[in-house]
Design a protein around this motif. Sequence first.
Motif, PDB file in Angstrom:
ATOM      1  N   SER A  43       0.909  -1.330   0.583  1.00 30.98           N
ATOM      2  CA  SER A  43      -0.507   0.269   0.256  1.00 30.98           C
ATOM      3  C   SER A  43       0.992   1.274   0.134  1.00 30.98           C
ATOM      4  O   SER A  43       0.570   2.230  -0.645  1.00 30.98           O
ATOM      5  N   TYR A  44       1.432   0.882   0.732  1.00 35.83           N
ATOM      6  CA  TYR A  44       2.902   2.285   1.075  1.00 35.83           C
ATOM      7  C   TYR A  44       4.302   2.186  -0.119  1.00 35.83           C
ATOM      8  O   TYR A  44       3.840   3.635  -0.565  1.00 35.83           O
ATOM      9  N   SER A  45       3.799   1.523  -0.610  1.00 37.68           N
ATOM     10  CA  SER A  45       4.960   1.387  -2.143  1.00 37.68           C
ATOM     11  C   SER A  45       5.222   1.584  -3.162  1.00 37.68           C
ATOM     12  O   SER A  45       5.236   1.972  -4.799  1.00 37.68           O
ATOM     13  N   ILE A  46       3.436   1.017  -3.775  1.00 36.59           N
ATOM     14  CA  ILE A  46       2.707   0.917  -5.215  1.00 36.59           C
ATOM     15  C   ILE A  46       1.787   1.519  -5.226  1.00 36.59           C
ATOM     16  O   ILE A  46       1.201   2.589  -5.969  1.00 36.59           O
ATOM     17  N   ASN A  47       0.639   1.611  -4.257  1.00 33.66           N
ATOM     18  CA  ASN A  47      -1.198   2.132  -4.032  1.00 33.66           C
ATOM     19  C   ASN A  47      -0.828   3.737  -3.948  1.00 33.66           C
ATOM     20  O   ASN A  47      -0.855   4.351  -4.619  1.00 33.66           O
ATOM     21  N   SER A  48       0.419   3.771  -2.713  1.00 35.46           N
ATOM     22  CA  SER A  48       0.065   5.631  -2.754  1.00 35.46           C
ATOM     23  C   SER A  48       0.941   5.831  -3.979  1.00 35.46           C
ATOM     24  O   SER A  48       0.565   7.617  -3.781  1.00 35.46           O
ATOM     25  N   GLU A  49       1.631   5.504  -4.046  1.00 32.04           N
ATOM     26  CA  GLU A  49       2.377   6.065  -5.508  1.00 32.04           C
ATOM     27  C   GLU A  49       2.075   6.185  -6.986  1.00 32.04           C
ATOM     28  O   GLU A  49       2.334   7.613  -7.606  1.00 32.04           O
ATOM     29  N   LEU A  50       1.399   5.233  -6.958  1.00 33.41           N
ATOM     30  CA  LEU A  50       0.869   5.486  -8.227  1.00 33.41           C
ATOM     31  C   LEU A  50      -1.098   6.420  -7.922  1.00 33.41           C
ATOM     32  O   LEU A  50      -1.036   6.921  -8.832  1.00 33.41           O
ATOM     33  N   MET A  72      -6.417  11.137 -12.301  1.00 33.15           N
ATOM     34  CA  MET A  72      -4.916  10.581 -11.728  1.00 33.15           C
ATOM     35  C   MET A  72      -3.899  11.801 -12.849  1.00 33.15           C
ATOM     36  O   MET A  72      -4.253  11.650 -14.048  1.00 33.15           O
ATOM     37  N   PRO A  73      -3.420  13.278 -12.649  1.00 32.78           N
ATOM     38  CA  PRO A  73      -2.426  13.901 -13.458  1.00 32.78           C
ATOM     39  C   PRO A  73      -1.015  12.843 -14.089  1.00 32.78           C
ATOM     40  O   PRO A  73      -0.854  11.917 -13.470  1.00 32.78           O
ATOM     41  N   THR A  74      -0.867  12.767 -14.768  1.00 38.22           N
ATOM     42  CA  THR A  74       1.059  12.789 -15.061  1.00 38.22           C
ATOM     43  C   THR A  74       1.842  14.050 -15.501  1.00 38.22           C
ATOM     44  O   THR A  74       1.227  14.403 -16.018  1.00 38.22           O
ATOM     45  N   GLY A  75       3.480  13.277 -15.804  1.00 37.33           N
ATOM     46  CA  GLY A  75       4.376  14.294 -16.040  1.00 37.33           C
ATOM     47  C   GLY A  75       5.222  13.792 -17.004  1.00 37.33           C
ATOM     48  O   GLY A  75       4.910  13.303 -17.184  1.00 37.33           O
ATOM     49  N   PRO A  76       5.808  14.890 -17.312  1.00 38.88           N
ATOM     50  CA  PRO A  76       7.015  14.794 -18.570  1.00 38.88           C
ATOM     51  C   PRO A  76       8.228  13.349 -18.059  1.00 38.88           C
ATOM     52  O   PRO A  76       7.552  12.503 -19.099  1.00 38.88           O
ATOM     53  N   ILE A  77       8.234  12.851 -16.999  1.00 38.57           N
ATOM     54  CA  ILE A  77       9.082  11.412 -17.282  1.00 38.57           C
ATOM     55  C   ILE A  77       7.725  10.479 -16.844  1.00 38.57           C
ATOM     56  O   ILE A  77       8.151   9.354 -16.376  1.00 38.57           O
ATOM     57  N   SER A  78       6.628  10.661 -16.668  1.00 39.10           N
ATOM     58  CA  SER A  78       5.742   9.141 -17.020  1.00 39.10           C
ATOM     59  C   SER A  78       6.018   8.619 -17.729  1.00 39.10           C
ATOM     60  O   SER A  78       6.000   8.762 -18.944  1.00 39.10           O
ATOM     61  N   GLY A  79       6.217   7.090 -17.791  1.00 37.06           N
ATOM     62  CA  GLY A  79       6.155   6.039 -18.586  1.00 37.06           C
ATOM     63  C   GLY A  79       5.202   5.139 -18.509  1.00 37.06           C
ATOM     64  O   GLY A  79       3.709   6.007 -19.025  1.00 37.06           O
ATOM     65  N   ASN A  80       5.189   3.948 -19.266  1.00 30.58           N
ATOM     66  CA  ASN A  80       3.654   3.347 -19.344  1.00 30.58           C
ATOM     67  C   ASN A  80       3.228   3.110 -20.126  1.00 30.58           C
ATOM     68  O   ASN A  80       1.667   4.107 -20.209  1.00 30.58           O
ATOM     69  N   PHE A  81       3.512   4.021 -21.599  1.00 29.81           N
ATOM     70  CA  PHE A  81       2.936   4.389 -22.320  1.00 29.81           C
ATOM     71  C   PHE A  81       1.810   3.163 -23.088  1.00 29.81           C
ATOM     72  O   PHE A  81       2.111   2.413 -23.501  1.00 29.81           O
ATOM     73  N   ASN A  82       0.948   3.727 -24.071  1.00 33.09           N
ATOM     74  CA  ASN A  82      -0.300   3.112 -24.211  1.00 33.09           C
ATOM     75  C   ASN A  82      -0.229   3.361 -25.505  1.00 33.09           C
ATOM     76  O   ASN A  82       0.660   3.519 -26.368  1.00 33.09           O
ATOM     77  N   TYR A  99       5.062   5.462 -13.070  1.00 32.47           N
ATOM     78  CA  TYR A  99       4.688   4.264 -13.264  1.00 32.47           C
ATOM     79  C   TYR A  99       5.950   3.430 -14.359  1.00 32.47           C
ATOM     80  O   TYR A  99       5.568   2.351 -15.615  1.00 32.47           O
ATOM     81  N   GLU A 100       6.451   3.592 -13.379  1.00 32.86           N
ATOM     82  CA  GLU A 100       7.652   2.500 -14.310  1.00 32.86           C
ATOM     83  C   GLU A 100       8.191   1.421 -13.357  1.00 32.86           C
ATOM     84  O   GLU A 100       9.052   2.375 -12.341  1.00 32.86           O
ATOM     85  N   ILE A 101       7.808   0.574 -12.737  1.00 41.90           N
ATOM     86  CA  ILE A 101       8.264  -0.464 -11.971  1.00 41.90           C
ATOM     87  C   ILE A 101       9.314  -1.309 -12.140  1.00 41.90           C
ATOM     88  O   ILE A 101       9.105  -1.981 -13.509  1.00 41.90           O
ATOM     89  N   ARG A 102      10.273  -1.151 -11.216  1.00 38.01           N
ATOM     90  CA  ARG A 102      11.596  -1.759 -11.199  1.00 38.01           C
ATOM     91  C   ARG A 102      10.315  -3.290 -11.233  1.00 38.01           C
ATOM     92  O   ARG A 102       9.863  -4.261 -10.525  1.00 38.01           O
ATOM     93  N   LEU A 157      -1.627   5.162 -16.434  1.00 36.75           N
ATOM     94  CA  LEU A 157      -1.463   4.314 -14.958  1.00 36.75           C
ATOM     95  C   LEU A 157      -1.546   3.052 -15.288  1.00 36.75           C
ATOM     96  O   LEU A 157      -2.294   2.642 -15.627  1.00 36.75           O
ATOM     97  N   PRO A 158      -0.635   2.601 -14.419  1.00 32.18           N
ATOM     98  CA  PRO A 158      -0.848   0.893 -14.822  1.00 32.18           C
ATOM     99  C   PRO A 158      -2.071   0.200 -14.321  1.00 32.18           C
ATOM    100  O   PRO A 158      -2.704   0.664 -13.462  1.00 32.18           O
ATOM    101  N   THR A 159      -2.217  -0.703 -15.037  1.00 33.00           N
ATOM    102  CA  THR A 159      -3.980  -1.340 -15.137  1.00 33.00           C
ATOM    103  C   THR A 159      -3.533  -2.731 -14.030  1.00 33.00           C
ATOM    104  O   THR A 159      -4.680  -3.342 -13.550  1.00 33.00           O
ATOM    105  N   ARG A 160      -2.153  -2.878 -13.969  1.00 33.47           N
ATOM    106  CA  ARG A 160      -1.934  -4.374 -13.529  1.00 33.47           C
ATOM    107  C   ARG A 160      -0.513  -4.877 -13.532  1.00 33.47           C
ATOM    108  O   ARG A 160      -0.042  -3.288 -13.811  1.00 33.47           O
ATOM    109  N   LEU A 161      -0.193  -5.281 -12.676  1.00 32.39           N
ATOM    110  CA  LEU A 161       1.105  -4.819 -12.612  1.00 32.39           C
ATOM    111  C   LEU A 161       2.140  -6.727 -12.869  1.00 32.39           C
ATOM    112  O   LEU A 161       0.639  -7.687 -13.720  1.00 32.39           O
ATOM    113  N   PHE A 162       2.638  -6.585 -13.670  1.00 34.64           N
ATOM    114  CA  PHE A 162       3.586  -7.564 -14.767  1.00 34.64           C
ATOM    115  C   PHE A 162       3.560  -9.119 -13.534  1.00 34.64           C
ATOM    116  O   PHE A 162       4.072  -8.309 -12.388  1.00 34.64           O
TER     117      PHE A 162
END
Lengths: 1096, 495
Positions: free
Chosen positions: B65-72, B435-445, B88-91, B452-457
């Motif tokens: 919740s802290y590391s994924i939900n709060s960030e997304l 949810m806003p995105t920014g200039p370095i937001s990733g996960n391009f459709n 939206y770039e998840i290691r 915003l990620p629809t799921r985790l890989f």
Amino acid sequence: MQPKEKNKLISDEKISNIIQNSITMNRSLKYIFSVALLLLSCTIFAQQPIIVGVVLDQENKPITGVSVMVEGTRSATITDNNGEFKIEAKEGAVLLFNFIGFTTERVTISNFNKLTVTLQEERLKLGEAVVTALGITRSEKSLGYALTKMSSEQINNTLPTYWLDGLAGKVAGLNFNQPSGPSGSTRVTLRGESSLSPDNSRTLFVVDGVPINSELYASGGTTSYSTGGVDNPIDYGDGINDINPEDMDNITILKGAAATALYGSKAAAGAIIITTKGGKADKGIGVTVGTSLNVQKASYWPDFQNEYGMGSPSSNKDVYSHYTFTDENGISYTTSSQNQAWGPRFEGQMFYQYGALQEDGTYVATPWVARDWYKGIYEEGVNMKNYIILEGNNGKDFSGRLSFSQTDNKWILPNTGDNTTNIMISATTKFSRFAKLTVKSTLNHKSSDNLPQLGLGRGTVPYLLLWGSPGIDINWYRDYKEWVKKYPNTARNNIFYANSDGPFFSLYENLNTLDRRRAYGVADLMIDITPKLSLQLRSSYDIFNDFRTQRKAYNSVNYLKGRYREQLLTSANLNNDFLFKYDESIGKFKLQGLFGGIISNMIRNNSSVVGTGMDIEGQYTITNSIAQPVPSLFRSNKQVNSLYGMFEANYNDYLFLSITGRNDWSSTLSEEYNSYFYPSVSLSAILSDIIKMPHQISLLKLRASWANVGNDTSPYVIHSSYGASSFPGGVLMPTSFSNPNIKPEMVESWEFGVDARFFKSRLNLDVTYYHSLSYNQIVNTPVDPSTGYQTIRFNAGKLMNSGWEVTLGAIPIRNKNLRWNSTIVFTKNNNKVIELAPGVDTWVVNSYSPAQIEARPGGPIYGIYGYGFERAPEGAYVTLSDGSTQSIAGEVLYDVVTGYPRLATSERVFLGNVLPKWKGGITNSILWRGLRFHISIDGSFGGKAYSYSHALLSYTGKLKNSLPGRYEGLIGDGYVYDANSDSYHRNTTVTQYIGGYYGAYYQSSSNTETNVFSTSFIKLREIRLEYNFPRKLIEKSKVLQGASIALFGTNLAMWTKWPINDPEVASLDGSTINVGLEAGSFPMTRSYGLNLRLRF
Amino acid sequence: MIAMKKLDLFITTIISLLILVAGTSCSKFGEMNRDPNKIAFGEIPPTKLLQNIIYSGQWNVHLRSYSINSELMNYAVNFSNNNNTSAYEIRAAEVVSPWTQLYRWASSAHHMYKMGEMTDDANSMAIALTLKIYLMEVLTAMYGDIPYSEALRWDEIPKKPKYDRQKEIYISMLEELDYANELYIPSKALDYPQRDLLYGGNINNWKKFTNSLRFRILMRVSKSLEIDSPTLMQEMIDNPTEYPMFTGNEDAAILRYSGISPAYNQFGPLGSYDAMHTNTRAGKVLIDLMTQSGDPRLSFYFSPRNGQYLGMLPGQDANYNAVMVYEACNYNTNLSTNTSPTTLMNYAELCFLKSEAAFRNFISGDAETFYNAGVTASIRQWRNEPAYNTNTFLNSSSVKYNNTLLRIIEQKYISQFMSGMEAWNDYRRTGLPVMPTGPISGNFNQNGVPTLPTRLFYPITTSSTNTENYEAAVADMGGRDDMLTPVWFSIGERY
């Protein structure tokens, strides 16, 4: 072989038997031995004619040391340096001339003229008896596998602090790894790594048939590289160095599976068989006293720079101040990063430094000079050993031996070391016509007031030293008591860093003690049921108790209020076995059958309790603990039952076939798989006895063997059980599935060998090729966590080891005065992971970010994998000024802005094989009259290791490799990539921030490549000069029977590219000695010593 | 001479026998390999496992919740070099731990259920089933299709489990919760009630949690026509005796810690995690929503910096971050004490679920009443001041119920601060709050828009060890294991 007993009093024939049978001794010591024996046994009878003579060899050169005896009497002598002798004998008496390597001559006295006796050199025989698996004595020529035998003298002459060190470079196929420290625990492997778990590749040690527990037991700390940790491992010493080398008669090193097949699981990775000395062979009492002194000095250091002092790379490079100081221009300075050495150049300028605080609280400026910041802490280590040995024989049915030795070992770090006392008793009695009982027992007491923590962690000495700086005086740390007073409520006990224990603080306050009592021994009963059938019954034990404590004083890092840990370890190995032996001769065939069984029990108990926080300062008891003490208890019990047999057929003493089989039942495996059989076959042919060979060939023996040996696992791994929860009453589900279907690990191996001796055995060559395949490795493999488990233990993997072992012995000079022996050993090992478990492409043996020791299919068993520089890809090129292009594929790429090298940290790449490709050693021994000179050199080539210490010292600017570019910056040698033009150019960026450049180049946390080095080395391992006092001098003393003095030095010189301490690097992690990763090792020592031995 | 020989023989025999006897006296071979240090796998009172399932299982949800939900969901932004979750770039390493740990504790819960079955302990069975579904639901919501029906086979040699479709998993979970609800015997006390860290052995409260969780799941799957959520929800509302649910903060599933080892919040000084990361700051979306309305919870969520509350936008470059690190505020230190409570499911969530259900006409009842109850419950949860009057706040312009889903979700979003993965789960179902995105937001459709990620890989721990089933699952969802493929619950025809 024992001398055959006849219903006679001690006869001359017996003496000659004894001499003949003492061929286990180094031939060059025969002379002394003969003197000693004869001095004891010869009684000069009154007034008989004196016969004078000389003994010559076939080349008419005199032979020294030939025993001359009058048959049927006790009269005997030996020839002197001119081959001459004098002996009283009547006319008609028969003189016997006996010398090793020559045929025995009988001469009947017909007159009293000077006799000239020529001894014929014996056609070389391989009659030597050697101790093989299970203590079975066999003749060397019948063996179809290679083994190496070391005599007592070879072991005891040098007496380094740890006797095992004396074998380095002298035995083909033998490999040592030691985490540096005073206890000298050694991981011994033979013929490479046979298992994916480093502990399973360790060689078994057997003393008089007692398998010695040489395991290590962790004391809390699990890794040598936990930089944040304060509970680093402590080497409490293994059982091997507890054995007193003075008590050893000989050592046999059984390398291959065929040699150890009769030992079963325990010796799957080879065995080292130690036979201890028994009582005197002849009537009388002998006393030997000896002393040895060994001084060690830390002598091999990293390549430190002594030009620049402490300071961070970003601070003003021209000014240093230990505290905030304002100069006359109103500019104030505070230099941070005392743990780095990017500060001003040492030019004697005056700076405000630590140690210059005046009584009034102000600082004075002191000269800016390099000080003894790193080496200063190491002292001279002194190892002192005294021993006394009593041996006796009543001339009939009893012989006994008692030895007592005491060793004081003061190590190179202040306030560290240990003491050992050893008492060994052995007695043999032939109490009945049929039976002989031998009892041997050793009591050992080892204690230490303090053993240092190893590796790199906030509580270890190397940690603070590595983080030190060239301007620091080590003595600044000494007065930690005053310092602690300044910071009463902080964990700070040294002048510079709040996050680590000061070196003197940890050496004098955080003590780790040991009190070990060990007893091992054997009762051995030999019964001759019929002349052909014998039964041996044996009971042996190896029991020890370790009591250990570990203290953390007030103000220790992480333990402001201290901590105290007590650990009690009990280990018992109990073995009971029987062995029937039957001999039969049919014509030219000699047949021998053996059948035996053994029950082995291994009982372990390991309990510890930790109290965190000491209520009253300085009181280390569990009852003084502030927090509830936390106990940790473990006990285990394992039993292996075995039956085994051997059949040996010998045709005409030149063709030998031996078949062995052993079945083990191990309690650690399930009923379905707990019984496993392993066979071996070996063949030996003395070709030189079968076919007529040219006379230059003294002996040609061929041998071949095949074996398959199994290895079980630890207790309790096949049944699932719940883990301990930290919640009261709670349990945890295991995360590893305990597979009941695991089978024993297997090693299948074969070897071929040739033993060839030329020119009357003056040139000996022994070559072995071996090949072994380890399969069914018991490994924990990851499974999808959705199964409910994270790992499952099962049998998988295949490892291959193959290699050559060559021993070349030569006697280039042998004459009256001089004898020169030379031996060269050579070992080459190839190892490869053929496969791991299905779906597993890497097996991490050991890791310390960013380096990992991994086994990957197709790669070596211990490969170093890690991150390296980003390099130009295939096809990359630059355009030169003349328009031509030059390929730069593989060149290092630099960042165009910073000028730092770029790192590729996405994937670990192969950076080297930990295990050396080949090893070799040369030993030369020159005997000139009573003086013997010995020199041995050995080397290892082709191995690599990762050094964290190097990374740390380099990127903090303390080694010479960080000198360039300090003031002016530098341009890294490589290329830059321009994304806009998609082209490469030569790097031209001058780095402004030099610490950042070296950080990227050597940084410990990301760059593995620049900290991986070859561990190839050549060491001048030992030089020894020994003097045996002349017989005449000794005779004059009336009481002495022998005296010798020896001076020696070890590790006298070394050639290596390895930058940190000892290239034979290893680290202790919990209870495992790991190879390939170095972190915070201690310096390698050079040592000098003196041995003095007197026999009465 | 003959007598002598016999004596020899006699002595020899006696000594040999002694040695043989010494050798053969040993304990039973088969029994020897039983570990005396640990309890053997098998029949244990099921509650022996309960403490760690609650404590560690919940902790792993809280940590994600802290590391994924709060960030997304822009509750906070961590802008350290190796963490780009808010962009939206998840290691790859980030997705390993939830898979491993949630399955681990779900496996323990499943084992506890089996032990309950063996020892005929219905309450333990029901509690274990509830906890297993609580954990497994977080997993499937994160990844989509996961091994379920063949997973957690603790009693046999692990086989590679096939992946189940999310729909089947949700159907099964709803049935299992129904079964758990039937199992409870409130009159029968739980043995060792102190091992129940959540409710101290109060079976009625467990029953409420089971049903509230079921209500949460019904809303989660309500978009799809394949499950008749409206009817099932109404059925629960109509039968509060049969389906008791939370009635206030006091029976909500909030884990409170003694603060004494081992029962402490692992963000606290005793723990090994650091919530107050030097590179973590409050998110602008949440901060703006709360400052706009003068939210009374704000000072409990965050500590002001320079006397004010500013939040950071996600997906910004290093220059923005370098400035904002000195301006944006950080979490309140009260969130990381040894005793700071953590949430499995709070009462406010249930109120907002009911409000949305009423808003969508799934259930009878007044959406505004439920909405007001939700806001009040959340404020009371954070500010335990009975005298505090929430009316002013409830009537303020940006809070007052305005009959829009956005308003419900916005307040639910605020109330689900540091509470599981609810905000992200709601976003994927409703697209709210924006949810806003920014200039370095990733996960391009496929249109090149950061999404915003629809799921985790899936983590490498499953793809490398359960390859065939993994590949089948990926093929089944369209061939791509990415963060753009929608999970089943986020698509549907109902709304």
